[in-house]
Design an enzyme around this catalytic site. Structure first.
Site, PDB file in Angstrom:
ATOM      1  N   HIS A  41       0.830  -1.208   0.000  1.00 40.30           N
ATOM      2  CA  HIS A  41       0.000   0.000   0.000  1.00 40.30           C
ATOM      3  C   HIS A  41       0.870   1.266   0.000  1.00 40.30           C
ATOM      4  O   HIS A  41       0.734   2.122  -0.872  1.00 40.30           O
ATOM      5  CB  HIS A  41      -0.911  -0.034   1.236  1.00 40.30           C
ATOM      6  CG  HIS A  41      -1.831   1.144   1.362  1.00 40.30           C
ATOM      7  ND1 HIS A  41      -3.162   1.082   1.018  1.00 40.30           N
ATOM      8  CD2 HIS A  41      -1.621   2.417   1.772  1.00 40.30           C
ATOM      9  CE1 HIS A  41      -3.726   2.269   1.219  1.00 40.30           C
ATOM     10  NE2 HIS A  41      -2.811   3.101   1.684  1.00 40.30           N
ATOM     11  N   GLU A  42       1.773   1.349   0.953  1.00 43.57           N
ATOM     12  CA  GLU A  42       2.599   2.563   1.053  1.00 43.57           C
ATOM     13  C   GLU A  42       3.517   2.694  -0.165  1.00 43.57           C
ATOM     14  O   GLU A  42       3.797   3.802  -0.623  1.00 43.57           O
ATOM     15  CB  GLU A  42       3.415   2.567   2.351  1.00 43.57           C
ATOM     16  CG  GLU A  42       2.586   2.549   3.645  1.00 43.57           C
ATOM     17  CD  GLU A  42       1.489   3.612   3.722  1.00 43.57           C
ATOM     18  OE1 GLU A  42       1.628   4.671   3.067  1.00 43.57           O
ATOM     19  OE2 GLU A  42       0.492   3.373   4.429  1.00 43.57           O
TER      20      GLU A  42
ATOM     21  N   HIS B 132       1.725   4.525  -2.864  1.00 43.20           N
ATOM     22  CA  HIS B 132       1.845   5.984  -2.676  1.00 43.20           C
ATOM     23  C   HIS B 132       3.237   6.447  -3.121  1.00 43.20           C
ATOM     24  O   HIS B 132       3.392   7.490  -3.754  1.00 43.20           O
ATOM     25  CB  HIS B 132       1.664   6.349  -1.196  1.00 43.20           C
ATOM     26  CG  HIS B 132       0.247   6.271  -0.697  1.00 43.20           C
ATOM     27  ND1 HIS B 132      -0.779   7.004  -1.240  1.00 43.20           N
ATOM     28  CD2 HIS B 132      -0.310   5.566   0.328  1.00 43.20           C
ATOM     29  CE1 HIS B 132      -1.910   6.752  -0.572  1.00 43.20           C
ATOM     30  NE2 HIS B 132      -1.652   5.872   0.384  1.00 43.20           N
TER      31      HIS B 132
ATOM     32  N   GLU C 282      -4.724   7.739  -3.084  1.00 47.97           N
ATOM     33  CA  GLU C 282      -5.185   6.472  -2.519  1.00 47.97           C
ATOM     34  C   GLU C 282      -5.483   5.456  -3.629  1.00 47.97           C
ATOM     35  O   GLU C 282      -5.366   4.248  -3.419  1.00 47.97           O
ATOM     36  CB  GLU C 282      -6.413   6.720  -1.636  1.00 47.97           C
ATOM     37  CG  GLU C 282      -6.797   5.584  -0.717  1.00 47.97           C
ATOM     38  CD  GLU C 282      -5.781   5.302   0.396  1.00 47.97           C
ATOM     39  OE1 GLU C 282      -4.828   6.093   0.589  1.00 47.97           O
ATOM     40  OE2 GLU C 282      -5.932   4.265   1.067  1.00 47.97           O
TER      41      GLU C 282
HETATM   42 ZN    ZN Z   1      -3.105   5.213   1.774  1.00 46.83          ZN
END
Ligand code: ZN
Length: 506
Positions: A269-270, A273, A299
């Site tokens: 997830h990170e 980003h 996101e």
């Molecule tokens: Zn996030």
């Protein structure tokens, strides 16, 4: 334009870039301080650090609100071509400038004071599961956010300008329409899945040692295209990604030896980003354009890499053998099918941060509805828990045991963040819209994924989204990338197909 005017104009542009560069540097300094605070700083340093952050914030604010920037923007607005990069720079700098100057200093100070007291009150209220401890603080915060909404200005609903801070151009009305369409189709699916008993995620319970988890995740995100020479991974209690500029984009995680998905999907997830931040064009560096265009689009990238890639059957065909190599004892007897079901298990829970891909957005809708009616005064703060529990039962079919598990579970409102939650849902919806557009343009993306290769997908996203930073507003960026603005249809059919197959319903 005469030669002399053109020279004056390019000098003004140079001066604006110089001033914006200073602001960007100060904001990067604040990000470094924030990263350090959450990853390295000794506990005793927090008072000292608060002073340092306050000082740099004040200096940054002075620069951001200087009359000189206002005058440069006034002059340049008639001079630059709105379709050019300079035009985008002036437009975004104007938006940031107006936002910085339109709130009275007294309101900013009072909000800082009230929220700094509200956070420990929220912590205590949650510990004791007692809404009454937090309610008076939240009442003050709501009043201050309403005043901020009035200062920003709005036509239809006071939540609109607050949503716009995170998701430029988005409104409460448009979100309500999109969310209604989604809820209508999600709720029956969530109900159908909840009927099915499934404890297949026992396979994910450890212990899985940290070193092995880290080695595997590092390998995967490196394959995604996250550039380790311009990034790093550290440990943090509340994981995040932060950028100090395109050459220094850092991610953090929290390892849980007892439960594999926490760090694994957290890192994917990170890193999503991080890929966005690392992919911004170099010509935007040290300008306000060098940032994600909105929290929702940001996101969409964390969700795309975490879910569309990281929870897909194709991805694990490539990577499951490697995971079994690292954890042979833990995964002995767990075949790929079982593992795939385990990482995609869906079961309604009252807790947002524990929600799976299928149920997550319903948690967001509930918060969004409550925020809208609290901000416009139609729901008193005292009645939030009651409204919360009723909606939780309607949408997810579960009732929180107490307010700690209900209306007190999130930190966001104690910090004054209203209009923030919807960006999570926008991100989920956009992740599928972008992914499917990429695959339609390059069907080889999915075959590459089965071989653990992501170059075509990463390249498409960089071209379509990452490199532009804030140059186009979200709607324009998404329309340029996918041919249409935000559309919930791909997201809904993706979930219907995926969970229909997993749980055998239609
Ligand atoms: Zn996030």
């Amino acid at each position: 334009m005469s030669a002399r005017r053109a020279t004056a104009s390019s000098e003004r542009l140079e001066e604006l870039r110089r001033r914006l560069g200073t602001i960007a540097d100060l904001q990067a300094v604040l990000s470094v301080l924030g990263w350090d605070q959450q990853t390295q700083m000794p506990e005793a340093a927090s008072d000292l650090r608060a002073e340092q952050v306050a000082t740099v914030s004040r200096i940054a604010h002075e620069h951001a609100t200087s009359e000189e920037i206002g005058a440069l923007l006034d002059a340049l607005e008639g001079e630059v071509d709105p379709g050019s990069l300079e035009g985008a720079l002036v437009r975004i700098a104007r938006r940031d400038y107006d936002r910085s100057v339109c709130l009275p200093a007294s309101l900013v100070e009072e909000t800082a004071r009230v929220t700094s007291l509200a956070e420990p009150a929220w912590v205590e209220a949650r510990e004791r599961a007692d809404w009454a401890i937090f309610a008076p603080h939240l009442e003050r915060i709501v009043e201050l956010r309403r005043r901020a909404a009035e200062a920003y200005g709005f036509e239809d609903h006071p939540l609109d300008p607050l949503i716009d801070l995170y998701e430029p151009g988005m409104t409460r009305e448009r979100l309500s329409e999109i969310f209604a369409v989604i809820a209508e189709r999600l709720v029956p699916m969530v109900r159908a899945v909840a009927e099915i008993e499934d404890d297949c995620d026992a396979a994910l319970r450890g212990p899985f040692d940290e070193a092995g988890q880290e080695a595997f995740a590092r390998e995967v995100v490196g394959r995604f295209g996250y550039d380790w020479t311009r990034g790093r991974l550290d440990r943090a209690v509340h994981p995040f990604c932060t950028s100090f500029g395109v050459d220094d984009v850092r991610i953090t995680t929290r390892f849980e030896p007892e439960y594999l998905p926490t760090a694994l999907f957290g890192i994917l997830h990170e890193a999503g980003h991080g890929l966005y931040e690392q992919g911004i064009d170099r010509e935007l560096v040290r300008l306000p354009l060098a940032d994600g265009v909105s929290l929702g689009v940001h996101e969409s990238q964390s969700r795309l890499w975490e879910n569309l890639v990281g929870r897909s059957w194709r991805f694990w065909q490539a990577f499951y053998p490697r995971l079994c190599e690292i954890f042979p004892a833990q995964l002995r007897g767990v075949d790929l099918e079982t593992f795939y079901r385990a990482i995609n298990r869906s079961a309604p829970t009252p807790i947002r941060v524990e929600a799976d891909e299928l149920t997550y957005n319903l948690h967001v809708f509930l918060r969004f509805e409550i925020e809208a009616s609290v901000i416009d005064g139609s729901l008193p703060v005292a009645r939030i828990p009651e409204a919360w529990n009723a909606m939780m039962e309607d949408l997810l079919g579960v009732v929180p045991a107490d307010d700690a598990e209900g209306a007190l579970q999130d930190i966001h409102w104690s910090g004054g963040s209203f209009g923030y939650f919807p960006t999570y849902a926008v991100g989920n919806v956009l992740s599928v819209q972008l992914y499917e557009t990429a695959v339609a343009a390059h069907p080889e993306i999915e075959e590459e994924m089965e071989r653990g290769q992501f170059g075509t997908l990463h390249g498409w996203l960089r071209e379509a989204v990452y490199r532009h930073g804030r140059r186009w507003d979200p709607d324009e960026l998404i329309t340029r990338a996918t041919g249409r603005p935000l559309d919930p249809e791909p997201y809904l059919s993706y979930l219907e197909t995926k969970y229909g197959e997993l749980y055998d319903f239609d």
